[in-house]
Design a protein around this motif. Structure first.
Motif, PDB file in Angstrom:
ATOM      1  N   LYS A 122       2.130  -0.074  -4.722  1.00  0.00           N
ATOM      2  CA  LYS A 122       0.987   0.447  -5.486  1.00  0.00           C
ATOM      3  C   LYS A 122       1.224   1.876  -5.968  1.00  0.00           C
ATOM      4  O   LYS A 122       1.019   2.165  -7.145  1.00  0.00           O
ATOM      5  CB  LYS A 122      -0.300   0.368  -4.662  1.00  0.00           C
ATOM      6  CG  LYS A 122      -0.961  -0.975  -4.702  1.00  0.00           C
ATOM      7  CD  LYS A 122      -2.307  -0.936  -3.998  1.00  0.00           C
ATOM      8  CE  LYS A 122      -2.969  -2.298  -4.032  1.00  0.00           C
ATOM      9  NZ  LYS A 122      -4.262  -2.290  -3.341  1.00  0.00           N
ATOM     10  N   PRO A 123       1.649   2.789  -5.081  1.00  0.00           N
ATOM     11  CA  PRO A 123       1.871   4.155  -5.561  1.00  0.00           C
ATOM     12  C   PRO A 123       2.936   4.243  -6.648  1.00  0.00           C
ATOM     13  O   PRO A 123       2.791   5.013  -7.604  1.00  0.00           O
ATOM     14  CB  PRO A 123       2.317   4.920  -4.310  1.00  0.00           C
ATOM     15  CG  PRO A 123       1.813   4.122  -3.164  1.00  0.00           C
ATOM     16  CD  PRO A 123       1.818   2.702  -3.623  1.00  0.00           C
ATOM     17  N   THR A 124       3.984   3.445  -6.525  1.00  0.00           N
ATOM     18  CA  THR A 124       5.044   3.465  -7.529  1.00  0.00           C
ATOM     19  C   THR A 124       4.537   2.939  -8.864  1.00  0.00           C
ATOM     20  O   THR A 124       4.785   3.531  -9.915  1.00  0.00           O
ATOM     21  CB  THR A 124       6.255   2.638  -7.057  1.00  0.00           C
ATOM     22  OG1 THR A 124       6.724   3.189  -5.821  1.00  0.00           O
ATOM     23  CG2 THR A 124       7.378   2.657  -8.073  1.00  0.00           C
ATOM     24  N   GLU A 136       0.810  -1.226   0.000  1.00  0.00           N
ATOM     25  CA  GLU A 136       0.000   0.000   0.000  1.00  0.00           C
ATOM     26  C   GLU A 136       0.841   1.274   0.000  1.00  0.00           C
ATOM     27  O   GLU A 136       0.494   2.242  -0.674  1.00  0.00           O
ATOM     28  CB  GLU A 136      -0.950   0.012   1.201  1.00  0.00           C
ATOM     29  CG  GLU A 136      -1.998  -1.081   1.144  1.00  0.00           C
ATOM     30  CD  GLU A 136      -2.901  -1.005  -0.082  1.00  0.00           C
ATOM     31  OE1 GLU A 136      -3.259   0.115  -0.504  1.00  0.00           O
ATOM     32  OE2 GLU A 136      -3.235  -2.072  -0.626  1.00  0.00           O
ATOM     33  N   ALA A 137       1.937   1.281   0.764  1.00  0.00           N
ATOM     34  CA  ALA A 137       2.722   2.504   0.906  1.00  0.00           C
ATOM     35  C   ALA A 137       3.793   2.673  -0.171  1.00  0.00           C
ATOM     36  O   ALA A 137       4.187   3.805  -0.460  1.00  0.00           O
ATOM     37  CB  ALA A 137       3.386   2.542   2.280  1.00  0.00           C
ATOM     38  N   ASN A 138       4.268   1.575  -0.752  1.00  0.00           N
ATOM     39  CA  ASN A 138       5.364   1.666  -1.709  1.00  0.00           C
ATOM     40  C   ASN A 138       5.016   1.163  -3.106  1.00  0.00           C
ATOM     41  O   ASN A 138       5.157   1.884  -4.084  1.00  0.00           O
ATOM     42  CB  ASN A 138       6.592   0.891  -1.213  1.00  0.00           C
ATOM     43  CG  ASN A 138       7.126   1.398   0.084  1.00  0.00           C
ATOM     44  OD1 ASN A 138       6.951   0.744   1.099  1.00  0.00           O
ATOM     45  ND2 ASN A 138       7.767   2.548   0.082  1.00  0.00           N
ATOM     46  N   ASP A 150       0.800   5.944 -14.955  1.00  0.00           N
ATOM     47  CA  ASP A 150       0.333   7.274 -15.362  1.00  0.00           C
ATOM     48  C   ASP A 150       1.380   7.993 -16.208  1.00  0.00           C
ATOM     49  O   ASP A 150       1.056   8.590 -17.234  1.00  0.00           O
ATOM     50  CB  ASP A 150       0.002   8.126 -14.139  1.00  0.00           C
ATOM     51  CG  ASP A 150      -1.238   7.656 -13.405  1.00  0.00           C
ATOM     52  OD1 ASP A 150      -2.003   6.847 -13.975  1.00  0.00           O
ATOM     53  OD2 ASP A 150      -1.438   8.082 -12.255  1.00  0.00           O
ATOM     54  N   HIS A 177       1.412   2.866  -9.897  1.00  0.00           N
ATOM     55  CA  HIS A 177       0.457   3.843 -10.438  1.00  0.00           C
ATOM     56  C   HIS A 177       1.184   5.039 -11.058  1.00  0.00           C
ATOM     57  O   HIS A 177       0.775   5.531 -12.104  1.00  0.00           O
ATOM     58  CB  HIS A 177      -0.534   4.307  -9.373  1.00  0.00           C
ATOM     59  CG  HIS A 177      -1.497   3.250  -8.969  1.00  0.00           C
ATOM     60  ND1 HIS A 177      -2.350   2.622  -9.844  1.00  0.00           N
ATOM     61  CD2 HIS A 177      -1.731   2.675  -7.764  1.00  0.00           C
ATOM     62  CE1 HIS A 177      -3.070   1.720  -9.207  1.00  0.00           C
ATOM     63  NE2 HIS A 177      -2.710   1.731  -7.942  1.00  0.00           N
ATOM     64  N   PHE A 178       2.251   5.473 -10.411  1.00  0.00           N
ATOM     65  CA  PHE A 178       3.036   6.585 -10.959  1.00  0.00           C
ATOM     66  C   PHE A 178       3.559   6.236 -12.346  1.00  0.00           C
ATOM     67  O   PHE A 178       3.411   7.011 -13.296  1.00  0.00           O
ATOM     68  CB  PHE A 178       4.204   6.943 -10.033  1.00  0.00           C
ATOM     69  CG  PHE A 178       5.189   7.870 -10.680  1.00  0.00           C
ATOM     70  CD1 PHE A 178       4.932   9.229 -10.755  1.00  0.00           C
ATOM     71  CD2 PHE A 178       6.357   7.384 -11.250  1.00  0.00           C
ATOM     72  CE1 PHE A 178       5.828  10.090 -11.376  1.00  0.00           C
ATOM     73  CE2 PHE A 178       7.259   8.237 -11.876  1.00  0.00           C
ATOM     74  CZ  PHE A 178       6.990   9.592 -11.935  1.00  0.00           C
TER      75      PHE A 178
END
Length: 99
Positions: free
Chosen positions: A77-79, A73-75, A85, A81-82
């Protein structure tokens, strides 16, 4: 108790003794990672979201042992998604990285 961690690495990832040694020497804290809280969710995420096979996952873990400690969740997924995108991955146009 190191047994659950070592057992997971050997059975789930199919690491050989040499690969296991490389992972532990490269990332000693891996011995303290929770199988349930860290390693299982991370491996499942990498397989499902990146489409990695067991062999590809094993290669990734041996090359980059710290990945086993990353929070989904903290590393991860955001990476992911970045990059999706930024590169317009998955929008059907073949990606945005062409020159």
């Amino acid at each position: 108790n190191l047994e659950p961690t070592l057992s997971f690495l050997e059975s789930r990832l199919g690491l050989t003794q040499d690969q296991l040694r490389k992972v532990v020497v490269g990332q000693p804290p891996v011995l303290g990672y929770s199988v349930v809280a860290n390693m299982q969710p991370t491996c499942a995420f990498l397989e499902s979201e990146l489409g990695l096979s067991e062999a590809e996952l094993r290669k990734l873990v041996v090359a980059t042992p710290p990945v086993l400690g990353y929070s989904v969740e903290a590393n991860l997924k955001p990476t992911l998604h970045f990059f999706r995108d930024a590169l317009a991955l998955g929008d059907g146009d073949g990606g945005g990285a062409e020159g």
